[in-house]
Design a protein around this motif. Structure first.
Motif, mmCIF file in Angstrom:
data_model
loop_
_atom_site.group_PDB
_atom_site.id
_atom_site.type_symbol
_atom_site.label_atom_id
_atom_site.label_comp_id
_atom_site.label_asym_id
_atom_site.label_seq_id
_atom_site.Cartn_x
_atom_site.Cartn_y
_atom_site.Cartn_z
ATOM 1 N N SER A 1 1.108 -1.148 -0.060
ATOM 2 C CA SER A 1 -0.084 -0.119 0.009
ATOM 3 C C SER A 1 0.894 1.338 -0.083
ATOM 4 N N LYS A 2 1.780 1.275 0.759
ATOM 5 C CA LYS A 2 2.877 2.283 0.823
ATOM 6 C C LYS A 2 3.677 2.443 -0.615
ATOM 7 N N LEU A 3 3.912 1.493 -1.083
ATOM 8 C CA LEU A 3 4.820 1.527 -2.321
ATOM 9 C C LEU A 3 3.771 2.179 -3.443
ATOM 10 N N VAL A 4 2.415 1.773 -3.584
ATOM 11 C CA VAL A 4 1.777 2.132 -4.593
ATOM 12 C C VAL A 4 1.020 3.479 -4.307
ATOM 13 N N SER A 5 1.554 4.011 -3.367
ATOM 14 C CA SER A 5 0.814 5.441 -2.968
ATOM 15 C C SER A 5 1.847 6.513 -3.027
ATOM 16 N N ARG A 6 3.073 6.222 -3.341
ATOM 17 C CA ARG A 6 4.279 7.120 -3.342
ATOM 18 C C ARG A 6 3.960 8.114 -4.505
ATOM 19 N N VAL A 7 4.450 9.322 -4.485
ATOM 20 C CA VAL A 7 4.245 10.330 -5.159
ATOM 21 C C VAL A 7 5.006 10.129 -6.689
ATOM 22 N N SER A 8 6.021 9.493 -6.775
ATOM 23 C CA SER A 8 6.663 9.096 -7.886
ATOM 24 C C SER A 8 5.985 7.424 -8.196
ATOM 25 N N PRO A 9 4.927 7.385 -9.043
ATOM 26 C CA PRO A 9 4.471 5.929 -9.009
ATOM 27 C C PRO A 9 5.180 4.844 -9.701
ATOM 28 N N LEU A 10 4.947 3.724 -9.338
ATOM 29 C CA LEU A 10 5.738 2.378 -9.962
ATOM 30 C C LEU A 10 5.014 2.431 -11.303
ATOM 31 N N GLN B 1 -9.101 -7.343 3.579
ATOM 32 C CA GLN B 1 -9.364 -6.031 3.373
ATOM 33 C C GLN B 1 -8.165 -5.415 3.090
ATOM 34 N N ALA B 2 -7.085 -5.336 3.902
ATOM 35 C CA ALA B 2 -5.548 -4.850 3.543
ATOM 36 C C ALA B 2 -5.188 -5.190 2.066
ATOM 37 N N LEU B 3 -5.303 -5.922 1.728
ATOM 38 C CA LEU B 3 -4.858 -6.354 0.347
ATOM 39 C C LEU B 3 -5.599 -5.943 -0.713
ATOM 40 N N ILE B 4 -7.124 -5.983 -0.602
ATOM 41 C CA ILE B 4 -7.942 -5.061 -1.356
ATOM 42 C C ILE B 4 -7.901 -3.856 -1.439
ATOM 43 N N GLN B 5 -7.403 -3.126 -0.289
ATOM 44 C CA GLN B 5 -7.257 -1.748 -0.469
ATOM 45 C C GLN B 5 -6.085 -1.439 -1.005
ATOM 46 N N VAL B 6 -5.148 -2.326 -1.175
ATOM 47 C CA VAL B 6 -3.882 -2.014 -2.262
ATOM 48 C C VAL B 6 -4.282 -1.910 -3.815
ATOM 49 N N ILE B 7 -5.347 -2.835 -3.990
ATOM 50 C CA ILE B 7 -6.013 -2.924 -5.345
ATOM 51 C C ILE B 7 -6.770 -1.736 -5.471
ATOM 52 N N ALA B 8 -7.517 -1.267 -4.364
ATOM 53 C CA ALA B 8 -8.385 0.128 -4.716
ATOM 54 C C ALA B 8 -7.428 1.347 -5.060
ATOM 55 N N LYS B 9 -6.205 1.149 -4.263
ATOM 56 C CA LYS B 9 -5.453 2.572 -4.449
ATOM 57 C C LYS B 9 -4.813 2.491 -5.926
ATOM 58 N N ILE B 10 -4.129 1.389 -6.349
ATOM 59 C CA ILE B 10 -3.882 1.030 -7.515
ATOM 60 C C ILE B 10 -5.051 1.504 -8.577
ATOM 61 N N THR B 11 -6.149 1.133 -8.449
ATOM 62 C CA THR B 11 -7.089 1.558 -9.409
ATOM 63 C C THR B 11 -7.392 3.023 -9.351
#
Length: 989
Positions: A68-77, A105-115
């Motif tokens: 979640s932290k990785l995909v939320s960075r200012v410089s995206p992957l 829930q935590a893993l799905i939240q990563v999907i939501a952030k990526i989306t």
């Protein structure tokens, strides 16, 4: 720093320390090590290792948190990498649906952030991240476990799309603190990563993404959720099947997330729950016009167990809050009719309302009905007579069971308050029946509160009267309802008051008083006084007649008699609750019948033959005083003011050790001293003259410095001297002797401080005395709004007494209880309110005042920085609060236009340069996160910076590069903050 762990076992050990460890040191070390993991190139491989081979749920939770932290960075992957992560997680949860719920829930939240972050990204002419909805349909077509996961994905995605990170109120440094539960938290429920706010997307971009999601996907998600609920309801429900219950719960949460979506970017304040309107898009109109939609959720409520039926009611609350403009008038009437039918069905089958959750949501549902629909529309509904009867019975039952879900009563009283308030505006010929049911609601409230006292006292329960916030809120709602058919309310209160007052007098004169019986009687009298004050105050909210005013007089007469009885028994016989209730009544009476209100609202009786030109006040007859003049000799508001002031003086004399009574009394005195008309009347009263000449601890014990008083109790002294100085100002003019006489008690105190300082003994007494003096002087300074009166105060303080305050800052800089009142006094002295500091051209007072402020700010800044690093819980009270006050004082000086700062440089005076350097030193000791996290600090810093950039740009440009970079960064950070300091940052730029 190189990573000190490589193996899976080491990673899992760190997870254990982080999430369920009780050793704080180990947790901090684990946090540091795992923060390092996030920045490591091996982060993704380690996350994969934890997910695939981890033996505990906490290992999997850590992996999800890192992702979640990785995909939320200012410089995206890169896009491909984010797609791979999304697909990997989808396959992972599909293959392991039995994971712990918080891990899923935590893993799905990563999907939501990526989306969300990739919502507008295109690859090969398609929006690759929007395909998630098609992927979810695959889950929905699978087994029950997979269907649940699919619903959770849609629910989390909807929630994430609605989440504006900058409106959440978290600091940017709180990511990991949000991920760390307290040691005592249940291991099965660590904090969800959904609470960890992503600050990488500005609000504008968030709004653009949310709007696109609303227009392209949200309606389809709602339709899909409703169709799932219809399918579930069409089959026999097996309430023992946990998977089926879980599916229903997740689908209802999904519907609720859809209806709670911020459709127009208004970010409605959730605390203003009863004012909320759901801005449903016009494209959804067809869904809401179908009667089957509302029927579905009403049927679900009746079919599901309480935990789930509560969610169905929450959805219905949102349906009832749908904006009116979505429908035409006939459609709105039909929609309202369906809602009313549902209400009737619930009330006719009230078994589910025995659950507190259902009960609370149903009360919210009823309140929302009146928020969004007018009384004229409600009475036109065919079922209205029967439904209003059922709602009235439900309300009466709820009030009688006062101990059950007390927080929900607010919504029921809101409903009745708004219904009664709407009566004068109803044009329909259909009967509203409120004149029948509103008196019953009032009677139920009154009798239930009186009956509750015995239960509270005998069973030693929490007294509802102790929660004054709730009591005042409910009374303010009741005041409107009580004025409907006021004769019935008044008759009931007179009967109950007389009965309880007689019983109380019997107990007072009884040789053997029973403590319990006395406590019950005093509690009932306290409630009755509150209720009388409430109905008298209701005169301002409802149409009144002369007869109503006479009834107010009957009720008020009894309270004034009780005041006399209670004060006669002081100090032996006293009751804090009754005193607080009396102060509430006096304030309501003041608002309604005293001073300006008397001129505006009182009924005038004048003979037709009276054509004299005598001023209106001379022949004004107020009905409220008719009975009071017969019994008490109170004929007009002048006599009432005398009674008020006598009561205030009595309280200040005898209740010095009771902070709530003193505080409320002084608030009442302050309210009295605001209007000029009242001030002119008050200064003629003997009690006021006594206060002006005898404001010492001998007469008013709360002004003492005894160790029996806590330092926080000293705060009320500021309010006391503010009111007292307003009274002094009425006839003061330029009489310096009168001012000196008024200040004499403070002069004596300062001379005592000087003597003790010189002899260096009883330092604790000096400190307490100075705290009291600083609060007293701040109150005086606040009330002096003319140049003449302010000059008198300055001449009294300078040069004799200001150095004493300076010495106190030097000696007790590490004790905020001492420094804060002194710094606030200086900040008040620097305020050029009403141009009071515009001294004569021949006067050096402006420069002298600034020099003293400069010395104090420099001294405090130097000393406070010597404290070194402070813990998180100490940094604000010990350091940042004082800095914010210093900044406010400096800003007032810089913007006050009473000092020519060029004079300092011209004559080689370094006080101006010194205070600017102190500003810089204090600023550099504050982190950017603290600058934004502590609201008062940011609200004093940015206006000060605005003043400096407007009028002292030479100072800004001369700053060292690191300092200038800090300032510019603070402006940049502040511009992204969602609060009221933004305008100042724009001006700084």
């Amino acid at each position: 720093m190189a990573l000190h762990f490589q193996s899976l076992a080491e990673l899992e050990a760190l997870c254990t320390h982080l999430y369920i460890g009780t050793d704080l040191t180990q947790r901090i070390e684990a946090e540091k090590a795992l923060l390092e993991l996030i920045d490591s190139p091996e982060c993704l491989s380690k996350c994969q290792l934890l997910l695939e081979q981890g033996t505990t749920s906490y290992a999997q939770l850590l992996a999800a948190t890192c992702l979640s932290k990785l995909v939320s960075r200012v410089s995206p992957l890169p896009v491909e990498q984010r797609i791979d992560i999304r697909n990997y997680i989808l396959n992972y949860v599909a293959s392991q649906p039995k994971l712990a719920p918080f891990v899923i829930q935590a893993l799905i939240q990563v999907i939501a952030k990526i989306t969300k972050s990739g919502w507008f990204e295109v690859q090969k002419d398609r929006f690759v991240f929007r395909e998630i909805i098609a992927d979810v349909k695959t889950f929905l077509q699978g087994a029950m476990e997979h269907c649940i996961i699919g619903v959770i994905i849609l629910s989390e995605l909807t929630q994430e799309m609605n989440l504006d990170p900058l409106s959440m109120g978290f600091s940017r440094q709180e990511y990991w603190s949000g991920a760390l539960p307290d040691p005592g938290i249940e291991p099965e429920s660590p904090v969800s990563p959904a609470l960890q706010v992503d600050y990488s997307r500005p609000s504008a971009k968030h709004r653009k993404i949310a709007t696109s999601f609303r227009d392209t996907s949200l309606k389809d998600i709602l339709v899909l959720a409703c169709s799932l609920l219809k399918e579930i309801l069409a089959k026999p429900l097996n309430l023992q099947d946990q998977d089926q219950q879980n599916l229903v719960m997740q689908v209802l949460k999904l519907v609720l997330n859809c209806l709670n979506f911020d459709f127009i970017g208004s970010s409605a304040d959730e605390s203003a729950d009863d004012l909320c309107t759901v801005q449903i898009p016009t494209t959804w109109r067809a869904i809401f016009l179908e009667p089957e939609t509302l029927d579905l959720f009403f049927n679900l409520y009746h079919s599901l167990p309480p935990l789930l039926s509560q969610l169905a009611l929450s959805c219905l609350v949102q349906f009832a809050s749908t904006r009116r403009s979505l429908f035409s008038s006939p459609e709105r009437a039909k929609y309202l009719g369906n809602l009313i039918k549902g209400v009737k069905r619930i009330l006719e089958n009230p078994q589910g309302l025995s659950d507190p959750g259902n009960y609370h949501e149903f009360c919210r549902f009823l309140a929302r009905l009146k928020t969004n629909y007018q009384l004229g529309e409600l009475v036109m509904v065919k079922e209205y007579p029967e439904v209003i009867r059922l709602i009235a019975n439900f309300t009466i039952t709820s009030l009688q069971h006062w101990e059950f879900a007390p927080n929900s009563v607010h919504y029921l009283l809101t409903l009745w308050q708004r219904m009664v308030a709407s009566v004068p505006f109803v044009k329909s010929t259909e009967p509203h029946l409120l004149d029948t049911y509103a008196p019953e609601i009032t009677k139920a409230f009154i009798t239930s509160r009186l009956e509750s006292v015995a239960v509270v006292v005998r069973d030693n329960l929490d007294d509802p009267l102790d929660d004054t916030t709730t009591v005042f809120q409910q009374l303010e709602q009741l005041c409107t309802v009580s004025r409907c058919e006021y004769e019935k309310t008044c008759t009931l209160l007179v009967q109950l008051f007389d009965q309880n007052a007689q019983n109380y007098q019997k107990l007072l004169h009884s040789a053997s008083r029973v403590t319990v019986d006395m406590a019950i009687q005093e509690g009932r009298l306290a409630w009755l006084v509150y209720l009388v004050g409430t109905v008298v105050g209701g005169r301002l909210t409802y149409t009144s007649t002369d007869e109503h005013d006479a009834m107010d007089g009957e009720l008020s007469c009894r309270v004034f008699q009780l005041i006399s009885l209670m004060d006669t028994g002081l100090p032996q016989c006293s009751n804090e609750k009754i005193e607080l209730a009396i102060l509430w009544f006096l304030d309501q009476f003041r608002k309604t019948y005293v001073g300006d209100q008397l001129q505006r609202t009182s009924k005038v009786v004048r003979l037709r033959s009276d054509v004299s030109r005598v001023p209106e006040k001379a022949w004004k007859v107020v009905k409220v005083y008719a009975r009071m003049s017969e019994v008490l000799g109170i004929t007009d508001d002048n006599h009432v003011l005398e009674t008020f002031m006598t009561k205030i003086v009595t309280n200040l004399k005898y209740w010095g050790r009771c902070e709530p009574v003193i505080s409320r009394t002084l608030q009442f005195l302050n309210d009295l001293s605001v209007g000029y008309i009242l001030l002119k009347k008050l200064v003629k009263i003997d009690a006021v003259k006594f206060m002006l000449k005898n404001h010492t601890s001998e007469h008013f014990p709360f002004l003492g410095i005894s160790g029996s008083y806590s330092l926080s109790d000293f705060r009320c002294r500021t309010a006391f001297y503010t009111a007292l100085t307003r009274l002094l100002m009425v006839d003061l003019g330029e009489d310096e002797d009168e001012f000196e006489n008024f200040m004499l008690p403070l002069t004596v105190s300062f001379e005592t401080v000087l003597q003790i300082f010189n002899n260096n003994f009883k330092q604790e007494d000096v400190k307490r005395m100075l705290i009291g003096l600083a609060r007293d002087l701040r109150g005086i300074a606040f009330a002096l709004n003319t140049k003449t009166s302010y000059t008198m105060l300055f001449d009294w303080m300078y040069p004799t007494y200001l150095p004493i305050l300076q010495r106190a800052i030097e000696q007790w800089y590490g004790e905020p209880a001492c420094t804060t009142p002194i710094l606030k006094l200086m900040a008040e002295l620097m305020q050029n309110r009403s141009q009071r500091l515009n001294f004569d051209v021949s006067s050096p007072n402006g420069i002298l005042l600034f020099r003293e402020a400069s010395k104090m700010i420099c001294t405090y800044g130097t000393q406070i920085l010597s404290l070194g690093s402070l813990s998180k819980d100490q940094i604000y009270p010990m350091k940042l609060k004082g800095i914010s006050i210093c900044y406010s004082a400096l800003k007032s000086a810089l913007c006050g236009n009473y000092v020519s700062f060029g004079v300092f440089k011209l004559y080689g005076d370094n006080h101006f340069d010194n205070v600017l350097q102190a500003f810089v030193k204090m600023l550099l000791s504050v982190s950017h996160s603290d600058l934004l996290q502590y609201r008062k600090l940011s609200q004093s810093y940015y206006p000060l910076l605005e003043c400096l950039t407007q009028d002292h740009m030479s100072f800004i440009t001369s700053l060292d590069p690191p300092v200038l970079l800090y300032v510019l960064t603070s402006i940049s950070e502040g511009l992204t903050a969602l609060d009221d300091v933004r305008p100042h940052e724009h001006h700084c730029l």
